[in-house]
Design a protein around this motif. Structure first.
Motif, PDB file in Angstrom:
ATOM      1  N   MET A 160      -7.755   0.310   4.254  1.00 29.80           N
ATOM      2  CA  MET A 160      -6.770  -0.832   3.767  1.00 29.80           C
ATOM      3  C   MET A 160      -5.579  -0.807   5.036  1.00 29.80           C
ATOM      4  SD  MET A 160      -6.505  -1.312  -0.303  1.00 29.80           S
ATOM      5  CE  MET A 160      -5.405  -2.498  -0.271  1.00 29.80           C
TER       6      MET A 160
ATOM      7  N   GLN B 230     -14.433  11.168   3.764  1.00 27.64           N
ATOM      8  CA  GLN B 230     -13.223  11.826   3.304  1.00 27.64           C
ATOM      9  C   GLN B 230     -13.197  13.255   3.622  1.00 27.64           C
ATOM     10  OE1 GLN B 230     -10.707  10.096   1.743  1.00 27.64           O
ATOM     11  NE2 GLN B 230     -11.616   8.201   2.479  1.00 27.64           N
TER      12      GLN B 230
ATOM     13  N   ALA C 115     -10.113   5.516   9.247  1.00 26.19           N
ATOM     14  CA  ALA C 115     -10.729   4.710   8.061  1.00 26.19           C
ATOM     15  C   ALA C 115     -12.483   4.431   8.292  1.00 26.19           C
ATOM     16  CB  ALA C 115     -10.469   3.257   8.493  1.00 26.19           C
TER      17      ALA C 115
ATOM     18  N   GLY D  43      -3.690   7.818   0.898  1.00 22.27           N
ATOM     19  CA  GLY D  43      -3.650   6.540   0.768  1.00 22.27           C
ATOM     20  C   GLY D  43      -4.924   5.900   1.246  1.00 22.27           C
ATOM     21  N   ASP D  44      -5.187   4.655   1.359  1.00 18.01           N
ATOM     22  CA  ASP D  44      -6.427   4.042   1.557  1.00 18.01           C
ATOM     23  C   ASP D  44      -6.443   3.901   3.216  1.00 18.01           C
ATOM     24  OD1 ASP D  44      -8.655   2.341   2.055  1.00 18.01           O
ATOM     25  OD2 ASP D  44      -8.517   1.823   0.026  1.00 18.01           O
TER      26      ASP D  44
ATOM     27  N   ALA E 198      -3.330   9.174   5.368  1.00 19.21           N
ATOM     28  CA  ALA E 198      -4.869   8.878   4.892  1.00 19.21           C
ATOM     29  C   ALA E 198      -5.382   9.833   4.080  1.00 19.21           C
ATOM     30  CB  ALA E 198      -5.742   9.249   6.340  1.00 19.21           C
TER      31      ALA E 198
ATOM     32  N   ILE F 176       0.898  -1.188  -0.093  1.00 20.82           N
ATOM     33  CA  ILE F 176       0.010  -0.059  -0.001  1.00 20.82           C
ATOM     34  C   ILE F 176       0.828   1.100   0.062  1.00 20.82           C
ATOM     35  CG2 ILE F 176      -1.781   1.101   1.376  1.00 20.82           C
ATOM     36  CD1 ILE F 176      -2.441  -1.591   2.685  1.00 20.82           C
TER      37      ILE F 176
END
Length: 396
Positions: A345, A114, A110, A341-342, A338, A28
């Motif tokens: 995940m 967003q 997570a 990236g994801d 964050a 990742i």
């Protein structure tokens, strides 16, 4: 880098990048800082004049495995803890506090929307309120107050500028000085072209602002441990007799991560730094921009020299304060990752238990040992004449 193992670590981003490239990764990727250590965090003012805490050095930023930033940051807490005389257990707790905070904060991101992740900021006033040590809390508050009071006109301008017409940066050799090349027509033409490219890199409303200022002088500035060998300069701009602006020109070279994470998509490394900084920081300098060109054709990025900046003072921290500072750095790094990236995940990979925390802490302890061995080897090489050093002062 000869001063201490901690100084060696700070100047060794390229060394650690080569070491990290040989370690396992999850696959990742995020926008990585590339030189993520505890002194490359600090407080500064947003365009709205709020003081926030965030990462503040992006010379090596590049898309790369998120683990590399976490490992370098964790190792920096162990090396710094040993530098200020903490025990092994106290250094372990500082590193673990950082990693645990990263894992727990990533789990929160997570689950967040967003837009909420992108709006998230670490307010320095709130951080100060959460410091348990009353004496250190008072120190932080006094530094915040001092940063707010020390404005450009009343504080920096008299210290940095000679009282002459036109105004000129004060020489303070060997840290700040003027080069004889600056008097040539070629130099003046190169600077004019570079400033035009810088202007074009800014948003429209910031171009309106920068057009109100005129360049009066440029002086060379010697940079710190992590940027030794690169060119840096201070530009003095004036809109009126009592309306100065200082911009710092910093040379941008290829990231130390490029041999292992791949080349940047940006041809100009100043643009690479600016793009990475805007992506990772919750708020960036409104005059942050990039350019190309000096008499040697190098890339640069520009930012305000001083904008209510507060750097951490590791030597004034005890074990509890260092661990608390680690928790704040872990939270900020999680937010930065964050954004690009994801988070879900990464959080899924980290899990909910302390397995990851313990593994990275053990890596940090081992890497601190390796750093100290490498530092001693460098010192010995200088003593034996196998390695040339600018300073003869050795600490061990």
């Amino acid at each position: 880098m000869l001063q201490s193992a901690f100084a060696f670590f700070r100047g060794g981003a390229a060394i650690m990048a080569a070491d990290l490239a040989r370690t396992p990764v999850s696959g990742i990727r995020v926008q990585a800082c590339g030189d993520c250590h505890l002194v490359n965090f600090g407080a500064f003012a947003t365009p709205e004049r709020r003081l926030i805490f965030d990462i503040n050095d992006f010379d090596e930023t590049l898309p790369a495995p998120w683990e590399w930033d976490v490992k370098r940051l964790a190792a920096s807490f162990v090396v710094a803890g040993r530098h200020i005389g903490l025990s092994q257990d106290e250094c372990t707790e500082a590193a673990t506090s950082m990693v645990r905070s990263y894992r727990e904060q990533m789990a929160q991101y997570a689950r967040m929307r967003q837009m909420d992740v992108w709006y998230e900021r670490a307010d320095i006033e709130q951080m100060a309120a959460n410091v348990r040590s009353k004496s250190y809390q008072q120190l932080v508050r006094s530094r915040i107050e001092k940063a707010r009071k020390q404005g450009i006109v009343d504080h920096d301008f008299p210290k940095l500028v000679e009282n002459r017409s036109p105004p000129r940066n004060k020489d303070n050799p060997p840290l700040i000085f003027h080069s004889p090349r600056q008097q040539t027509g070629e130099f003046q033409d190169t600077i004019a072209a570079a400033l035009q490219l810088y202007r074009a890199s800014l948003p429209d409303h910031c171009r309106m602002l920068i057009d109100r200022f005129k360049l009066c002088d440029i002086a060379v500035k010697v940079v710190g441990v992590g940027s030794v060998g690169t060119t840096c300069a201070i530009g003095l701009f004036m809109a009126a007799d009592d309306d100065p602006l200082f911009l710092q020109f910093k040379e941008a070279r290829a990231s130390v991560l490029e041999p292992y994470a791949g080349a940047s998509t940006y041809r100009n490394h100043g643009q690479r730094v600016v793009a990475g900084q805007r992506l990772m920081q919750s708020a960036s300098d409104m005059l942050l921009g990039w350019t190309h060109g000096d008499m040697r054709g190098r890339d640069y990025y520009l930012r305000q020299l001083k904008d209510m900046k507060i750097a951490p003072t590791i030597e004034l921290m005890n074990a509890k304060i260092l661990a608390g500072y680690g928790a704040r750095c872990g939270q900020v790094l999680a937010r930065a990752h964050a954004r690009s990236g994801d988070a879900a995940m990464i959080s899924g990979y980290l899990g909910t238990k302390d397995v990851f925390d313990n593994a990275i802490t053990q890596f940090a302890l081992d890497y601190a040992d390796q750093t100290e061995n490498d530092y001693k080897a460098m010192v010995e090489a200088v003593r034996n004449g196998r390695l040339e050093a600018a300073s003869p002062k050795l600490s061990v």
